[in-house]
Write an enzyme that holds these catalytic residues in place. Structure first.
Site, PDB file in Angstrom:
ATOM      1  N   THR A 154       0.855  -1.188   0.000  1.00 55.73           N
ATOM      2  CA  THR A 154       0.000   0.000   0.000  1.00 55.73           C
ATOM      3  C   THR A 154       0.889   1.235   0.000  1.00 55.73           C
ATOM      4  OG1 THR A 154      -2.043   0.957   0.857  1.00 55.73           O
ATOM      5  CG2 THR A 154      -0.426   0.290   2.517  1.00 55.73           C
TER       6      THR A 154
ATOM      7  N   CYS B 222      -3.176   8.468   7.387  1.00 50.63           N
ATOM      8  CA  CYS B 222      -3.802   7.135   7.333  1.00 50.63           C
ATOM      9  C   CYS B 222      -2.899   6.104   8.027  1.00 50.63           C
ATOM     10  CB  CYS B 222      -3.976   6.669   5.882  1.00 50.63           C
ATOM     11  SG  CYS B 222      -5.067   7.675   4.895  1.00 50.63           S
TER      12      CYS B 222
ATOM     13  N   HIS C   8      -5.747  -0.483   4.812  1.00 51.94           N
ATOM     14  CA  HIS C   8      -5.326   0.921   4.673  1.00 51.94           C
ATOM     15  C   HIS C   8      -6.533   1.773   5.067  1.00 51.94           C
ATOM     16  CE1 HIS C   8      -3.200   4.196   2.055  1.00 51.94           C
ATOM     17  NE2 HIS C   8      -4.016   4.792   2.913  1.00 51.94           N
TER      18      HIS C   8
END
Lengths: 191, 169
Positions: free
Chosen positions: B36, B42, B59
């Site tokens: 990712t 995040c 994620h």
């Protein structure tokens, strides 16, 4: 203190058009003075947009230079983001550094961009103060070089934690010599 | 176990990669690599069963969901339970999982993103604790974006922090 919109722009329909026209003129003037380049401002528009679409639109996982600041005063509470790709930022720094005969280091480059952001965002703040008839202030701009997705989510996610849609104002600026290209994005919270 | 390797360059792994988007989760087994990109505030959460070499990579964007109808993987609070459920469907027992958290940075200090990143990490730790899943390694906070490669075969977690310069070396 509550802000009220100046009567010359009080019709909601024309509010953003008037705001953008003024912003465009002031920013063009400031950039022409700073860079000596022939600046063209293209107003891309203003609209409410879903948070996820904002991230999708501005996220290409590419390195980018962002000059960011918060603006606030009365009911105004938003984020301003100036996005430049790295080569454009270098060109801009070189243009501005020539004026002071400086061969910039990385740290100098960030200082120059911060000062550039200060002038542009100062202009925006001054226009908003006049339009909304209240004192609109802004934080000293931050300059970061990082992946666009991470920069955009840093600004958008805090708003997303409270709102599903945000007000997005966007304009792009370029010079006829193609040397200078940047986007200005104002994120405001839709009520 | 999970071993964190911090680097500024993407690892040269030839095994097949599975990309995890924003607000997404993927489950993979050996020989796959879960990937990712561009974590700012995040967080990426790895749930790993190292005996059977199966992992989930989440994620997540925000700590708490606003409504139950929303995509569960967007939010840390709902993403971990959903991923655990999906792993259980594949025969993985919750008590055999170990975890890692990466991300939760504050790229722009002038915004309130600092608190979002921190809250994402705190929420992840709290949910993992509730589920009795041991957090073995983390790489969180700071002011730079991160990308993640998790090699399911070896348990090696590559955390890529890119270095960008405008001028000079």
């Amino acid at each position: 203190m509550k802000c009220s919109l100046d009567s010359t722009a009080s019709n909601e329909k024309y509010k953003h058009i008037a705001l953008y026209k003024l912003l465009g003129e002031k920013i063009t003037e400031a950039l022409r003075t700073l860079t000596g380049a022939d600046i063209v401002v293209q107003i891309s528009g203003t609209r409410t947009i879903d948070i996820a679409k904002v991230i999708e639109k501005y996220s290409r996982d590419e390195p980018i230079v962002a000059i960011a600041s918060s603006i606030y005063g009365g009911d105004i509470n938003g984020q301003i983001l100036l996005l430049l790709n790295i080569s454009v930022a270098r060109d801009l720094v070189n243009m501005l550094a020539r004026e002071i005969e400086l061969k910039p280091s990385d740290e100098d480059a960030r200082d120059i961009l911060r000062e550039f952001g200060n002038i542009v965002i100062g202009n925006i703040s001054s226009i908003l103060s006049k339009m909304y008839r209240c004192r609109v202030e802004y934080d000293i701009p931050e300059v970061v070089v990082d992946l666009d997705t991470a920069v955009v989510d840093s600004i958008v996610l805090p708003i997303a934690s409270e709102h599903d849609v945000i007000e997005l104002h966007e304009m792009s600026i370029s010079s006829t010599s193609e040397l200078l290209k940047l986007r200005i994005i104002l994120f405001g919270v839709s009520i | 176990m999970i071993e964190i390797i911090r680097t500024s360059r993407y690892p040269n792994i030839t095994r097949p990669k599975i990309s995890v988007g924003i607000g997404d989760c993927k489950i993979a087994s050996n020989p796959h690599v879960l990937v990712t990109y561009s974590l700012g505030s995040c967080v990426a959460i790895v749930l790993y069963e190292h005996h059977v070499k199966t992992a989930a990579l989440i994620h997540a964007l925000l700590p708490e969901p606003k409504s139950s109808n929303d995509n569960p993987y967007k939010y840390v609070r709902s993403a971990i339970p959903r991923a655990v459920k999906e792993l259980e469907k594949k025969g993985i027992q919750k008590n055999m999982l170990i975890a890692s958290i990466v991300g939760g940075a504050s790229i722009l200090k002038s915004t309130v993103s600092m608190s979002i990143g921190k809250r994402n990490v705190e929420t992840a730790k709290s949910v993992l604790k509730t589920y009795g899943i041991k957090l073995v390694v983390e790489d969180t906070g700071g002011s730079h974006s991160r990308s993640v490669y998790f090699d399911v075969a070896t348990g090696r977690l590559f955390v890529i922090v890119p270095k960008f310069k405008l001028f000079g070396g």
